[in-house]
Design a protein around this motif. Structure first.
Motif, short mmCIF file in Angstrom:
data_model
loop_
_atom_site.label_atom_id
_atom_site.label_comp_id
_atom_site.label_asym_id
_atom_site.label_seq_id
_atom_site.Cartn_x
_atom_site.Cartn_y
_atom_site.Cartn_z
N ALA A 175 73.91 44.11 56.46
CA ALA A 175 74.50 43.19 57.45
C ALA A 175 74.22 43.67 58.87
O ALA A 175 73.95 42.86 59.77
CB ALA A 175 76.00 43.06 57.22
N GLU A 204 70.67 42.75 59.63
CA GLU A 204 70.56 41.29 59.71
C GLU A 204 71.05 40.79 61.08
O GLU A 204 70.39 39.99 61.74
CB GLU A 204 71.41 40.69 58.60
CG GLU A 204 70.91 39.40 58.04
CD GLU A 204 71.72 39.01 56.83
OE1 GLU A 204 72.96 38.85 56.96
OE2 GLU A 204 71.13 38.85 55.76
N ARG A 205 72.18 41.29 61.49
CA ARG A 205 72.72 40.85 62.78
C ARG A 205 71.93 41.44 63.94
O ARG A 205 71.85 40.82 65.01
CB ARG A 205 74.20 41.20 62.87
CG ARG A 205 75.00 40.31 61.94
CD ARG A 205 76.41 40.09 62.36
NE ARG A 205 77.09 39.32 61.34
CZ ARG A 205 77.69 39.84 60.27
NH1 ARG A 205 77.74 41.14 60.09
NH2 ARG A 205 78.28 39.06 59.38
N GLU A 252 80.15 40.23 63.63
CA GLU A 252 79.90 41.67 63.79
C GLU A 252 81.02 42.28 64.63
O GLU A 252 81.43 41.69 65.62
CB GLU A 252 78.55 41.90 64.48
CG GLU A 252 78.12 43.34 64.59
CD GLU A 252 77.86 44.00 63.24
OE1 GLU A 252 77.93 45.23 63.19
OE2 GLU A 252 77.58 43.30 62.26
#
Length: 157
Positions: A115, A118-119, A39
């Motif tokens: 994403a 998700e992170r 990230e």
């Protein structure tokens, strides 16, 4: 991240006599850190974003207590705020607040929403482990009652 994860291992898991395989746990810690380091992390990360460090002055929110601030990912602070142990924010409200936060981030920075979310949950996990490590040290080792009392709500998260 490894400092926080090792604090959890040594100041909480070991003191609580949790059974774990240290090699497997360290492998999992590396996997989690590698995942989170994908990230972008060039943003200011407050790192201690919780309700007691936000004050209202003339109707505007102000943040105090910046000593933990550094560069990091945008998801860490919202994870800290929404998953603080003592707040007991209902899960549905957490989801709504995170969606609002993510929409505001997307107005300023191009993100992949899947994403990013998700992170976010990876940062929720690492924040929970960091908190348990801190509560273990301050509560189980130093015997400070506030931190001992906070362990159960942290585990409930």
């Amino acid at each position: 991240m490894f400092w926080d994860l090792n604090s959890f291992k040594y100041y909480f898991a070991r003191i609580a006599r949790a059974h774990f395989n240290e090699v497997d746990l360290n492998r999992d810690f590396h996997y989690l850190c590698d995942f989170l380091l994908d990230e972008p992390h060039q943003y200011f990360m407050y790192r201690d974003c919780q309700s007691r460090n936000i004050i209202l002055h003339e109707g505007e929110p102000w943040f105090i207590d910046f000593q933990g601030g550094r560069k990091g990912a945008m998801q860490y602070d919202i994870a800290s705020l929404l998953w603080q142990a003592g707040a007991r924010i209902p899960y549905e409200l957490r989801d709504q607040l995170f969606d609002y936060y993510m929409s505001k981030v997307a107005e300023r920075v191009e993100i992949d929403p899947v994403a990013f979310e998700e992170r976010y949950y990876g940062f929720v996990l690492i924040r929970m482990l960091q908190v348990l490590g801190a509560y273990g040290f301050r509560g189980l080792i130093e015997r400070r009652s506030h931190f001992i009392e906070s362990i159960i709500p942290a585990l409930e998260n």
